[in-house]
Design a protein around this motif. Structure first.
Motif, PDB file in Angstrom:
ATOM      1  N   ILE A   1      39.791  30.923  45.223  1.00 60.29           N
ATOM      2  CA  ILE A   1      39.183  32.204  45.605  1.00 60.29           C
ATOM      3  C   ILE A   1      38.541  32.875  44.399  1.00 60.29           C
ATOM      4  O   ILE A   1      37.407  33.384  44.471  1.00 60.29           O
ATOM      5  N   LEU A   2      39.238  32.873  43.256  1.00 61.05           N
ATOM      6  CA  LEU A   2      38.683  33.471  42.049  1.00 61.05           C
ATOM      7  C   LEU A   2      37.443  32.726  41.580  1.00 61.05           C
ATOM      8  O   LEU A   2      36.472  33.342  41.108  1.00 61.05           O
ATOM      9  N   ALA A   3      37.463  31.402  41.690  1.00 62.70           N
ATOM     10  CA  ALA A   3      36.302  30.614  41.263  1.00 62.70           C
ATOM     11  C   ALA A   3      35.079  30.935  42.120  1.00 62.70           C
ATOM     12  O   ALA A   3      33.961  31.064  41.593  1.00 62.70           O
ATOM     13  N   ASP A   4      35.281  31.081  43.419  1.00 62.77           N
ATOM     14  CA  ASP A   4      34.166  31.442  44.297  1.00 62.77           C
ATOM     15  C   ASP A   4      33.634  32.834  43.965  1.00 62.77           C
ATOM     16  O   ASP A   4      32.419  33.055  43.920  1.00 62.77           O
ATOM     17  N   GLU A   5      34.554  33.776  43.744  1.00 61.49           N
ATOM     18  CA  GLU A   5      34.143  35.136  43.401  1.00 61.49           C
ATOM     19  C   GLU A   5      33.436  35.170  42.043  1.00 61.49           C
ATOM     20  O   GLU A   5      32.428  35.873  41.878  1.00 61.49           O
ATOM     21  N   LEU A   6      33.937  34.403  41.114  1.00 60.57           N
ATOM     22  CA  LEU A   6      33.314  34.356  39.789  1.00 60.57           C
ATOM     23  C   LEU A   6      31.915  33.767  39.856  1.00 60.57           C
ATOM     24  O   LEU A   6      30.998  34.248  39.171  1.00 60.57           O
ATOM     25  N   GLU A   7      31.740  32.741  40.653  1.00 63.74           N
ATOM     26  CA  GLU A   7      30.409  32.143  40.798  1.00 63.74           C
ATOM     27  C   GLU A   7      29.412  33.165  41.343  1.00 63.74           C
ATOM     28  O   GLU A   7      28.262  33.219  40.906  1.00 63.74           O
ATOM     29  N   ARG A   8      29.866  33.971  42.287  1.00 59.90           N
ATOM     30  CA  ARG A   8      28.992  35.000  42.847  1.00 59.90           C
ATOM     31  C   ARG A   8      28.604  36.023  41.780  1.00 59.90           C
ATOM     32  O   ARG A   8      27.433  36.423  41.687  1.00 59.90           O
TER      33      ARG A   8
ATOM     34  N   ARG B   1      31.268  43.231  33.083  1.00 60.20           N
ATOM     35  CA  ARG B   1      32.702  43.509  32.969  1.00 60.20           C
ATOM     36  C   ARG B   1      33.484  42.814  34.069  1.00 60.20           C
ATOM     37  O   ARG B   1      34.556  42.241  33.812  1.00 60.20           O
ATOM     38  N   ALA B   2      32.967  42.846  35.276  1.00 60.91           N
ATOM     39  CA  ALA B   2      33.650  42.174  36.388  1.00 60.91           C
ATOM     40  C   ALA B   2      33.727  40.672  36.135  1.00 60.91           C
ATOM     41  O   ALA B   2      34.770  40.046  36.377  1.00 60.91           O
ATOM     42  N   GLU B   3      32.656  40.092  35.641  1.00 61.67           N
ATOM     43  CA  GLU B   3      32.648  38.657  35.355  1.00 61.67           C
ATOM     44  C   GLU B   3      33.673  38.295  34.293  1.00 61.67           C
ATOM     45  O   GLU B   3      34.368  37.277  34.387  1.00 61.67           O
ATOM     46  N   LEU B   4      33.794  39.154  33.279  1.00 69.33           N
ATOM     47  CA  LEU B   4      34.770  38.913  32.221  1.00 69.33           C
ATOM     48  C   LEU B   4      36.200  38.982  32.759  1.00 69.33           C
ATOM     49  O   LEU B   4      37.030  38.102  32.478  1.00 69.33           O
ATOM     50  N   LEU B   5      36.504  40.005  33.548  1.00 67.04           N
ATOM     51  CA  LEU B   5      37.856  40.161  34.089  1.00 67.04           C
ATOM     52  C   LEU B   5      38.227  38.990  34.993  1.00 67.04           C
ATOM     53  O   LEU B   5      39.351  38.473  34.940  1.00 67.04           O
ATOM     54  N   LEU B   6      37.292  38.556  35.823  1.00 69.72           N
ATOM     55  CA  LEU B   6      37.559  37.423  36.710  1.00 69.72           C
ATOM     56  C   LEU B   6      37.716  36.130  35.915  1.00 69.72           C
ATOM     57  O   LEU B   6      38.568  35.291  36.253  1.00 69.72           O
ATOM     58  N   SER B   7      36.917  35.952  34.866  1.00 70.56           N
ATOM     59  CA  SER B   7      37.024  34.749  34.036  1.00 70.56           C
ATOM     60  C   SER B   7      38.385  34.666  33.362  1.00 70.56           C
ATOM     61  O   SER B   7      39.006  33.598  33.318  1.00 70.56           O
ATOM     62  N   VAL B   8      38.840  35.795  32.842  1.00 71.89           N
ATOM     63  CA  VAL B   8      40.143  35.818  32.161  1.00 71.89           C
ATOM     64  C   VAL B   8      41.265  35.499  33.142  1.00 71.89           C
ATOM     65  O   VAL B   8      42.167  34.704  32.844  1.00 71.89           O
TER      66      VAL B   8
END
Length: 212
Positions: free
Chosen positions: A32-39, A139-146
């Motif tokens: 789920i996080l990977a899909d959200e991060l890709e978006r 910022r959202a991309e960074l938080l999801l990546s971490v």
């Protein structure tokens, strides 16, 4: 001893079941996080391109306004109040991240210069709004990546260390229980054979005394 071993087996079986369930949950969270991060990564690239383009255009028109109007008119054209930004927070699998930022721009002072100065002000306002959107996505991309990296680390730890360790522990307990049960079974069989032999011997002795 056997009772304690069986209790230990039940305890390890429960822990193993919990570990496997946790691994499944971590795997689901990771996807789920990977899909959200890709978006968000796609939005990040689009936002960066938009912001860089507007920033370049704003810098170009600022140079033109400086050449035509001078620094004093540029300073006079600056708003008296700062821009203010507010964001709402979204969530994905417990990760909070900024989304839908709102940039409230101050009123524009009355125009007192060339059309280049007026257009420079307009473009700078657009560039600021684009920069705010880009910063929120970044910022959202960074938080999801971490969080995705941490989830993958936890999943590997559960699958590669915790589960194998519990499986080995459970296998060792089962071997001990099997050995104990075999030993107990043999002991009971020997006791039964000994009792049987004693009964036969007693019967023989009884018959011998009866004959005499």
């Amino acid at each position: 001893m056997t009772s304690a071993g069986r209790a230990g087996r039940v305890r390890v079986e429960r822990r193993l079941m919990t570990a496997r369930h946790g691994a499944r949950l971590l795997d689901r969270k990771q996807h789920i996080l990977a899909d959200e991060l890709e978006r968000f990564q796609l939005r990040l690239e689009l936002g960066r391109a938009e912001w860089e383009e507007l920033a370049k255009e704003a810098a170009l028109w600022l140079r033109r306004a400086a050449a035509l109007d001078g620094s004093r008119r540029i300073e006079a054209a600056a708003p008296l109040e700062p821009a203010r930004v507010s964001v709402t927070w979204g969530s994905a699998m417990g990760v909070l991240y900024p989304q839908d930022p709102e940039c409230r721009l101050p009123p524009v002072p009355p125009a007192a210069g060339s059309s280049a100065l007026a257009y420079a002000a307009v473009v700078h306002r657009s560039a600021l709004e684009a920069g705010v959107r880009f910063a929120a996505v970044q910022r959202a991309e960074l938080l999801l990546s971490v969080e995705l990296a941490a989830t993958r680390t936890r999943q590997r730890a559960v699958e590669n260390r915790w589960i194998p360790r519990l499986e080995n522990e459970l296998q060792s307990i089962r071997r001990q229980l099997d050995a104990q049960e075999l030993e107990e079974s043999l002991r009971l069989r020997w006791a039964a054979d000994r009792n049987s032999r004693n009964a036969v011997r007693l019967a023989q002795d009884s018959d011998g005394r009866g004959i005499r």
